[in-house]
Write a protein that holds these residues in place. Structure first.
Motif, mmCIF file in Angstrom:
data_model
loop_
_atom_site.group_PDB
_atom_site.id
_atom_site.type_symbol
_atom_site.label_atom_id
_atom_site.label_comp_id
_atom_site.label_asym_id
_atom_site.label_seq_id
_atom_site.Cartn_x
_atom_site.Cartn_y
_atom_site.Cartn_z
ATOM 1 N N ARG A 198 -47.390 -2.646 20.689
ATOM 2 C CA ARG A 198 -48.237 -2.430 19.020
ATOM 3 C C ARG A 198 -49.540 -2.354 19.404
ATOM 4 N NH1 ARG A 198 -45.191 -4.838 14.763
ATOM 5 N NH2 ARG A 198 -42.951 -4.417 15.026
ATOM 6 N N PRO A 199 -50.130 -0.944 19.953
ATOM 7 C CA PRO A 199 -51.307 -0.942 20.098
ATOM 8 C C PRO A 199 -52.233 -1.184 18.719
ATOM 9 C CG PRO A 199 -50.130 1.195 20.115
ATOM 10 C CD PRO A 199 -49.281 0.068 20.112
ATOM 11 N N GLU A 200 -51.834 -1.071 17.731
ATOM 12 C CA GLU A 200 -52.321 -1.145 16.445
ATOM 13 C C GLU A 200 -52.922 -2.649 16.440
ATOM 14 O OE1 GLU A 200 -47.883 -1.234 15.191
ATOM 15 O OE2 GLU A 200 -49.336 -0.020 16.713
ATOM 16 N N SER B 167 -53.020 1.938 24.551
ATOM 17 C CA SER B 167 -54.062 1.294 24.173
ATOM 18 C C SER B 167 -55.116 0.863 24.993
ATOM 19 C CB SER B 167 -53.681 0.222 23.351
ATOM 20 O OG SER B 167 -54.628 -0.473 22.755
ATOM 21 N N GLN C 23 -56.380 -8.975 26.905
ATOM 22 C CA GLN C 23 -56.033 -7.635 26.971
ATOM 23 C C GLN C 23 -54.382 -7.673 26.687
ATOM 24 O OE1 GLN C 23 -57.567 -5.203 30.237
ATOM 25 N NE2 GLN C 23 -59.331 -6.744 30.503
ATOM 26 N N ARG D 204 -54.387 -4.646 18.719
ATOM 27 C CA ARG D 204 -55.658 -4.573 19.559
ATOM 28 C C ARG D 204 -56.773 -3.863 18.663
ATOM 29 N NH1 ARG D 204 -56.110 -2.130 25.310
ATOM 30 N NH2 ARG D 204 -55.201 -4.374 25.941
ATOM 31 N N ALA D 205 -56.251 -2.751 17.869
ATOM 32 C CA ALA D 205 -57.309 -1.855 17.213
ATOM 33 C C ALA D 205 -57.552 -2.626 15.893
ATOM 34 C CB ALA D 205 -56.688 -0.441 16.917
ATOM 35 N N PRO E 163 -50.217 -4.557 23.820
ATOM 36 C CA PRO E 163 -50.734 -3.397 23.739
ATOM 37 C C PRO E 163 -49.862 -2.053 24.095
ATOM 38 C CG PRO E 163 -51.496 -4.553 25.666
ATOM 39 C CD PRO E 163 -50.691 -5.368 25.147
ATOM 40 N N SER E 164 -48.879 -2.460 24.814
ATOM 41 C CA SER E 164 -47.689 -1.368 24.926
ATOM 42 C C SER E 164 -46.923 -1.072 23.975
ATOM 43 C CB SER E 164 -47.050 -1.612 26.310
ATOM 44 O OG SER E 164 -47.637 -1.562 27.474
#
Length: 437
Positions: A197-199, A171, A189, A201-202, A194-195
């Motif tokens: 569940r990058p979804e 991400s 950040q 952050r999106a 983010p490693s």
């Protein structure tokens, strides 16, 4: 509680704070009823009141930490349910944080413990190292049954159980401005989130943009320091705090920063405490206070600014209240109110105040107790019969998600979906699997 700290001891600012905290305890025992470890183990020394006695004796007499004291302090989840319950305002968090730093400086742990704790402190706060560890976990998973035969490898087995079967795509932290913005926010950040569940952050960036806010990521930001802080590694935690204060101060001085948004509630509790952590640092105290004052859980911020129009979803959501959010930050109503506003039917489990057993590195270093708490939490959530579980902390999501087939998503993913975003990947995958069958 009467105390007898010596004048020499009280010359230490940390000791003065701990002494003032201990003095507030009136032995009432209300904390025992809401303490997860006391609920499970029934040992007074595994309750907040019992641990306060142990910490008082150790700190007051400046004793060398014993194996017994360390065992019971290590078993504390720092869920802070006791602080919600305490009628006397005992700030247990600051006391146990001090005791952990005291233990770390004066107690030599067995070699295996030192190795695991050093490994976690090295890997988890670094997104690059953490992603590499996730890839290694995929390769090492076939060895799990062999490792499980040996008690010495219990933390390694716990790590393998928590790691996803495949490594999610990376991400990227890219600032996202919008035309005619209402304001600007900095989004934490993060390290693990983010490693794993990058979804999350999106979804957060999409929804904040939809609300009219520019989203920026501060250059120079590092891990919030929570993981090492709770392992007693005070110097490392304060170094992380200073680096983040510098990074966010630059964003503040650039002008127009409305808030520092946090999507992992465990991080939020620590960032909101930066002012206390750096209170004795003349160069950072005021700046840290300013950063702490700007920190907001994402649901806390959305409750302040309001959601955009939502398309009601005919779906029940089992809401799991992360301890760091409900007890650490006292953010209790906002997540449920937002989900309801977005058209979801929110249901909550019994024992909602009890920890799921995640607690940073706890479910690795205290895997047996964490496993019991995790199973207990999942049983309560599944009893609600909702098709999805929502949580506001990545640690809780992983702890619960490995024990249930019900998809576990971040609250922000559901809010993003209801206001125009895509279906959360975990829900989409569940729907696809149902169609395939």
């Amino acid at each position: 509680m009467q105390t007898n700290f010596s004048p020499t001891s009280l010359a230490d600012p940390a000791m003065r704070v701990s002494e003032s905290i201990v003095r507030k305890c009136v032995h009432c025992g209300f904390c025992t009823a809401t303490c997860p470890t006391y609920t499970l183990l029934g040992d007074e020394l595994d309750s907040p009141r019992g641990r306060i006695y142990l910490m008082k004796d150790m700190l007051e007499n400046e004793r060398e930490p014993t194996e017994k004291v360390v065992k019971h302090i290590d078993r504390c989840l720092s869920c802070l349910s006791c602080m919600t319950t305490c009628p006397s305002g005992v700030h247990y968090m600051h006391l146990v944080d001090h005791a952990r730093a005291y233990i770390e400086a004066r107690y030599r742990r067995p070699l295996s413990q030192r190795l695991y704790r050093s490994l976690l402190a090295l890997v988890l706060p670094s997104p690059r190292r953490f992603r590499a560890a996730l890839r290694l976990a995929v390769l090492a998973r076939p060895l799990r049954s062999v490792l499980a035969r040996f008690n010495a490898f219990a933390p390694m087995v716990a790590m393998l159980d928590l790691a996803p079967r495949t490594t999610p795509p990376a991400s990227l932290a890219r600032s996202s401005p919008v035309p005619r913005a209402r304001g600007r926010v900095a989004l934490l950040q993060g390290c693990a989130e983010p490693s794993l569940r990058p979804e999350i952050r999106a979804a957060t960036v999409r929804l904040l943009n939809r609300c009219g806010y520019d989203v920026t990521f501060a250059s120079g930001e590092v891990c919030c320091g929570a993981l090492v802080h709770h392992m007693g590694r005070e110097a490392a935690a304060l170094d992380a705090a200073r680096r983040n204060v510098d990074a966010w101060t630059r964003e503040i001085e650039a002008g127009g920063l409305r808030a520092i948004i946090v999507t992992t509630s465990g991080c939020g509790t620590t960032i909101k405490d930066y002012g206390f952590m750096l209170r004795n640092d003349a160069a950072y105290a005021a700046k840290a206070e300013r950063v702490s004052a700007l920190a907001r859980d994402v649901t806390e911020f959305l409750a302040e600014i309001g959601l955009p129009p939502a398309q009601p979803r005919d779906m029940a959501v089992a809401y799991h209240a992360a301890c760091s959010l409900q007890h650490g930050q006292k953010v209790t109503d906002a997540p449920k109110a937002l989900l309801t506003q977005a058209g979801f039917t929110v249901v909550t489990p019994t024992e909602a105040h009890l920890c799921c057993g995640s607690a940073g590195t706890y479910n690795i270093l205290q895997a047996e107790i964490a496993g019991q708490l995790g199973a207990r939490k999942v049983a309560q959530l599944e009893r609600l019969g909702a098709p999805v579980i929502a949580a506001g902390n990545i640690g809780c999501a992983m702890q619960i998600g490995t024990r249930t087939k019900t998809p576990v998503v971040h609250t922000i993913e559901l809010l993003d979906w209801a206001t125009g975003g895509p279906v959360p990947p975990a829900l989409d995958a569940m729907n696809q699997n149902g169609k395939d069958r």
